[in-house]
Motif scaffolding. Structure first.
Motif, PDB file in Angstrom:
ATOM      1  N   PHE A  93     -28.731 -20.380   4.223  1.00 23.84           N
ATOM      2  CA  PHE A  93     -28.897 -19.250   3.311  1.00 23.84           C
ATOM      3  C   PHE A  93     -27.585 -19.049   2.548  1.00 23.84           C
ATOM      4  O   PHE A  93     -26.500 -19.447   3.002  1.00 23.84           O
ATOM      5  CB  PHE A  93     -29.268 -17.992   4.093  1.00 23.84           C
ATOM      6  CG  PHE A  93     -29.828 -16.897   3.235  1.00 23.84           C
ATOM      7  CD1 PHE A  93     -31.148 -16.931   2.845  1.00 23.84           C
ATOM      8  CD2 PHE A  93     -29.042 -15.842   2.815  1.00 23.84           C
ATOM      9  CE1 PHE A  93     -31.684 -15.910   2.058  1.00 23.84           C
ATOM     10  CE2 PHE A  93     -29.554 -14.829   2.023  1.00 23.84           C
ATOM     11  CZ  PHE A  93     -30.875 -14.866   1.645  1.00 23.84           C
ATOM     12  N   CYS A  94     -27.703 -18.453   1.391  1.00 26.60           N
ATOM     13  CA  CYS A  94     -26.519 -18.245   0.559  1.00 26.60           C
ATOM     14  C   CYS A  94     -25.504 -17.365   1.289  1.00 26.60           C
ATOM     15  O   CYS A  94     -25.869 -16.406   1.976  1.00 26.60           O
ATOM     16  CB  CYS A  94     -26.919 -17.582  -0.762  1.00 26.60           C
ATOM     17  SG  CYS A  94     -28.162 -18.488  -1.682  1.00 26.60           S
ATOM     18  N   GLU A  95     -24.256 -17.687   1.118  1.00 25.75           N
ATOM     19  CA  GLU A  95     -23.185 -16.890   1.698  1.00 25.75           C
ATOM     20  C   GLU A  95     -22.743 -15.844   0.687  1.00 25.75           C
ATOM     21  O   GLU A  95     -22.688 -16.100  -0.509  1.00 25.75           O
ATOM     22  CB  GLU A  95     -22.009 -17.783   2.091  1.00 25.75           C
ATOM     23  CG  GLU A  95     -22.337 -18.780   3.205  1.00 25.75           C
ATOM     24  CD  GLU A  95     -21.114 -19.592   3.607  1.00 25.75           C
ATOM     25  OE1 GLU A  95     -20.054 -19.400   2.970  1.00 25.75           O
ATOM     26  OE2 GLU A  95     -21.230 -20.409   4.522  1.00 25.75           O
ATOM     27  N   GLY A  96     -22.405 -14.683   1.186  1.00 24.53           N
ATOM     28  CA  GLY A  96     -21.950 -13.623   0.311  1.00 24.53           C
ATOM     29  C   GLY A  96     -22.960 -12.483   0.237  1.00 24.53           C
ATOM     30  O   GLY A  96     -23.978 -12.480   0.921  1.00 24.53           O
ATOM     31  N   MET A  97     -22.694 -11.504  -0.605  1.00 20.48           N
ATOM     32  CA  MET A  97     -23.506 -10.307  -0.716  1.00 20.48           C
ATOM     33  C   MET A  97     -24.579 -10.489  -1.778  1.00 20.48           C
ATOM     34  O   MET A  97     -24.347 -11.090  -2.820  1.00 20.48           O
ATOM     35  CB  MET A  97     -22.624  -9.102  -1.089  1.00 20.48           C
ATOM     36  CG  MET A  97     -21.444  -8.892  -0.162  1.00 20.48           C
ATOM     37  SD  MET A  97     -21.967  -8.588   1.532  1.00 20.48           S
ATOM     38  CE  MET A  97     -22.844  -7.052   1.285  1.00 20.48           C
TER      39      MET A  97
END
Length: 930
Positions: A278-282
């Motif tokens: 999954f994408c990292e970050g907010m």
């Protein structure tokens, strides 16, 4: 019988004699060569080939030479006995030379008994008059193929466009096995796909992995003996997620002052596939913003009156500048100019010309003609009415909603229609509501009868039909605060006395969030009925008009029993909602009341069998009915989130669900609360999974308020299936250099039975996070709640741990704590007079089918109609059920459109339109529900 050596010695005896004459003494051994003479040595036309013995089947070696007088086989250096040879002799037609062909059999036993340094071999030796010739050596081996591969291919997970190499070493075998690759049991042809190579030492190489390359790969080895399959290797080509572009910043959420705005992005560019990261970050960013506060406009003082004009009027004006509206504020309400007669009615203007006289004469004639036309149309409608009523037209069933005026009048009137009554124009209130307008020619008039009693207080101006009344929400006028007081509960004191005391009733006041011991509401009701609501729980009780005898008043209560229910369902049954008690239990009503109980089941008759149970006086529970059952004792209508029950006796009731299949879904609400712990560096997260009912959520809110907890994100809905799989709750994406969590505590698993059979007990898991420094005031992470092999919800936490900076999230969509009890007309959405007209129309059997059954059908009530048939007024009970279902939205449009649909279905003339005619004013009484 001669051996091969003896046979050859006879053939060549003359040669031996010549050797003796020369004095040479040769042994009895077969000569390797014979002195040659002019001519040709034997030439092999067919030499023995290498052969493999399969299982126990012997093989045949053959040899063919020309010219040849004899041919014999020698195996492993020893001559094969003559008896084991099979010879065939022929003549070559071209040369006339002898052609000889010889066969021998070699068995598995012969090969196994040979223990030489090399493989078992055989060779042909051919003789002619001119000498001998030898063939090539043919090896004979026993064929086999072992069962186990020396190396099976191994499964892999590779990113898209990565290289895939699958190794395969086939089992040992004679002859060596050939290798073939299968994908999902289909052969792979590397000649058809340049991206695949299967030539390199039995390995499978995919140069650039594609999503279509995911699958199960098998190495297939085969020789003349058998085929062998390797273990299957699963190849997964995954795609790591990538962020989309940020959306535009949202508008500031605060209309005035400091607020926040946010933007978001999604992990869809690309979306993660096949277990990709999954994408990292907010996914959401928030920033503070400040909005200018709107300033509403206000009138300045009126100017002085102007000079009296020739028309005997003078004017005065004012402007909306004290202050002027700014930043989206409202403009001033009212008129900016005002005029009035300045001669106190003494001003008379003469009609000076003949043209003026003609003009006013024409206008007078036109007014008279219009009046005659209105009277004629009205009389015609009365004569054509199916019901013979002189009150209204078919717009009662098919008409639209329009803007209309309610005007209070000073005196009552004994007639329903009285166009001569002078209204008080000094007091006026205007209400408007949206209604779908439809006015077909098939006008059916409602029954007047004794329903329309003298009405004295309110004047309603209707322009096309009485159905405009259904579009009015009169709560703004009638839902005033009730005066507190107490009343007797017997028949000695009638409700008229209560009405004389301004209908003051005792209502137990509740705050928006009651304490647990206060989940109860009480009020005194009379003949006009009313509604009880336990605030913010979804539990309500509707007592219809006429259910309580006249000249009587009852104190009726409604309560939710404590969290520990006395009802313990048998496995696998589950309690789907709160246990509700209404009373008093020693009285019975003359018409059924409506009890609304929320539930948490995903409604599907193929997966659930839902029952209504009642507690007896002995404390035991007995079944009242199944929701799908046809009965005349009570009625259950199951909506997606609540069950509406029509009953004739008070008591304690509960909903029980019996799951029929593993696809039965229990809806859970997932909420996250947080608060600082005693240790100033620790922050506690508490994740609750509770039934998706308002009362279950209120229980959690009460507990959290005692602990100082704050709701951190809007609750999410989780579909929990009855498939025995457990529930997992985990904390993800904790900022690594700001916060930490104890090892092995970031994920907690709850057994299925504890979630499924919670019996109304909210389930919660606690997580303790520690910040590295007191300077850290912001927390961002994700809470993942998922059922194994089921539904998953992710709650995004982004909050300040400081209470004064934290954003507030609303608890309840409908805060009904301000009206726990409503008595009389204000408790109902449909005005009482309109309700009477609908009942009078639909309770009477009609040849066109416009009866209560069609009314039920248009309101989505199609089951167990026999229950309504047993009631004195089926239409009234149907409308009571409508009131219970629409207590929050008051969706009068849906009822109006249902009535409109009934009128349109049976319209005699549907293509004609009529000129809108203003009907005489109706006078309604507050006594009768308005």
């Amino acid at each position: 019988m001669l051996t091969p050596e003896a046979a050859v010695s006879v053939v060549f005896s003359s040669c031996r004699c010549c050797s003796e004459a020369d004095g040479n003494d040769n042994s009895e051994a077969l000569p390797e060569s014979i002195p040659s003479a002019p001519g040709t040595l034997p030439h092999f036309m067919e030499e023995p080939d290498d052969a493999y013995i399969i299982k126990s089947n012997p093989i045949v070696l053959r040899c063919k030479a020309m010219p040849a007088m004899q041919i014999f086989f020698k195996c492993n250096g020893e001559w094969v006995h003559q008896n084991e040879h099979v010879s065939e002799e022929s003549m070559d037609e071209t040369t006339g030379l002898k052609v000889r062909e010889v066969f021998i059999n070699v068995t598995r036993q012969q090969v196994e008994d040979f223990h030489g340094p090399e493989d078992y071999w055989c060779q042909c030796v051919a003789w002619s008059h001119l000498g001998t010739s030898k063939s090539r050596k043919a090896s004979v081996r026993i064929a086999y193929l072992r069962k186990n591969f020396e190396q099976d291919p191994q499964g892999k997970e590779v990113p898209i466009e990565g290289m895939i190499v699958l190794h395969c070493r086939p089992p040992e075998g004679v002859p060596a096995a050939e290798v073939e690759w299968l994908k999902n049991e289909e052969p792979i042809d590397s000649n058809l796909d340049e991206n695949i190579d299967t030539r390199a030492d039995h390995n499978l190489i995919i140069r650039q992995a594609r999503l279509s390359d995911s699958g199960n790969y098998t190495c297939m080895a085969a020789n003349i003996v058998a085929k062998r399959r390797s273990m299957s290797a699963t190849v997964v080509v995954y795609v790591n997620g990538g962020w989309s572009s940020w959306t535009e910043w949202s508008n500031c959420n605060a209309r005035c002052g400091r607020g926040w705005q946010k933007r978001s992005r999604t992990c869809t560019n690309p979306a993660p596939l096949n277990g990709g990261a999954f994408c990292e970050g907010m996914s959401v960013q928030k920033i503070t913003c400040t909005s200018l506060c709107p300033v509403d406009g206000n009138w300045e003082v009126w100017s002085e009156w102007s000079v009296c004009s020739p028309e005997c009027e003078h004017l005065r004006v004012r402007e909306c500048i004290a202050p002027a509206p700014r930043n989206g504020g409202k403009y001033c309400e009212g008129l900016s100019q005002e005029s009035e007669n300045c001669t106190e009615g003494l001003c008379i203007q003469d009609i000076e010309t003949a043209s003026d006289i003609a003009l006013y004469s024409g206008l007078g004639a036109a007014v008279i003609a219009v009046a005659v036309l209105v009277v004629g149309v009205t009389l015609y409608r009365r004569s054509q009415s199916e019901y013979g009523v002189d009150v209204i037209d078919s717009s009662a069933l098919t008409g639209g909603f329009q803007t209309f005026n309610f005007k209070t009048v000073r005196q009552g009137n004994s007639l329903l229609l009285n166009s001569s009554m002078q209204p008080d124009l000094t007091v006026s209130r205007t209400y408007s509501g949206p209604i779908c307008l439809q006015d077909p020619m098939d006008k059916e008039l409602m029954t007047e009868s004794s329903l329309f009693n003298p009405l004295s207080d309110i004047k309603v101006k209707v322009q096309s039909s009485f159905m405009v009344s259904l579009g009015v929400t009169e709560r703004a006028e009638y839902h005033g605060k009730a005066h507190s007081g107490t009343f007797p509960h017997g028949n000695a004191r009638g409700f008229g006395t209560i009405q004389a005391r301004n209908k003051a009733a005792y209502i137990q006041n509740l705050s928006s969030i009651s304490t647990r011991n206060e989940l109860k509401t009480t009020a005194i009701f009379g003949h006009l009925g009313g509604r009880l609501v336990v605030p913010n729980t979804g539990v309500s009780l509707l007592v219809p008009h006429g259910a309580i005898p006249e000249e009587s008043s009852w104190e009726i209560y409604l309560a939710i029993n404590p969290r520990e229910s006395s009802l313990q369902p048998e496995d696998p049954d589950v309690l789907l909602g709160p246990e509700v008690t209404c009373g008093p239990s020693d009285v019975s009503v003359s018409s059924p009341f409506a009890l609304t109980i929320p539930h948490c089941a995903e409604v599907n008759s193929e997966h659930w069998n839902i029952h209504l149970k009642k507690r007896t006086q002995q404390g035991k529970w007995e079944e009242v009915m199944s929701v799908e059952e046809e009965t005349t004792s009570c009625y259950c209508l199951l909506d997606p989130y609540a069950c509406h029950i029509l009953l004739n006796s008070f008591g304690t009731y509960a909903l029980i669900g019996e799951p029929i299949s593993e696809c039965a879904v229990r809806q859970l609400k997932v909420a996250v609360f947080g608060c600082l712990s005693c240790n100033s560096l620790d922050y506690n997260l508490r994740v609750y999974c509770m039934d998706n009912t308002p009362c279950a959520f209120q229980e959690v809110v009460l507990d959290e308020r005692l602990q100082g907890g704050q709701l951190l994100d809007e609750p999410k809905l989780l579909h929990f299936k009855g498939n025995t799989f457990s529930l997992q709750i985990s904390v993800l994406d904790i900022p690594p250099f700001l916060w930490r969590i104890k090892p092995f505590t970031a994920c907690q698993e709850v057994p299925f039975s504890r979630v499924w059979c919670s019996n109304q007990k909210p389930l919660h898991c606690a997580f303790s996070l520690e910040r590295y420094t007191p300077a850290t005031t912001q927390l961002s992470c994700k809470i993942c709640v998922r059922q194994v092999k089921g539904h998953e919800q992710i709650l995004q936490i982004q909050t300040s741990i400081l209470e004064n900076e934290r954003e507030t999230i609303a608890f309840f969509a409908h805060d009904d704590s301000n009206f726990p009890a409503q008595m009389g007309a204000k408790a109902f959405k449909i005005p009482y007079s309109i309700r009477q007209r609908i009942c009078a129309t639909f309770d009477t059997p009609n040849a066109k089918g416009k009866d209560w059954q069609m009314l039920a059908q248009k309101n989505s009530i199609s089951r167990n109609l026999s229950y309504f048939a047993t009631q004195s007024s089926p239409s009234a009970v149907i409308l009571d059920l409508w009131e219970a279902r629409h207590q929050h939205d008051g969706d009068l449009d849906s009822l109006a459109c249902a009535l409109e649909e009934i009128g349109r279905t049976h319209s005699k003339i549907s293509d004609m339109t009529e000129t809108e005619i203003e009907e005489p004013d109706f006078n309604y009484s507050r006594q009768n529900g308005l």
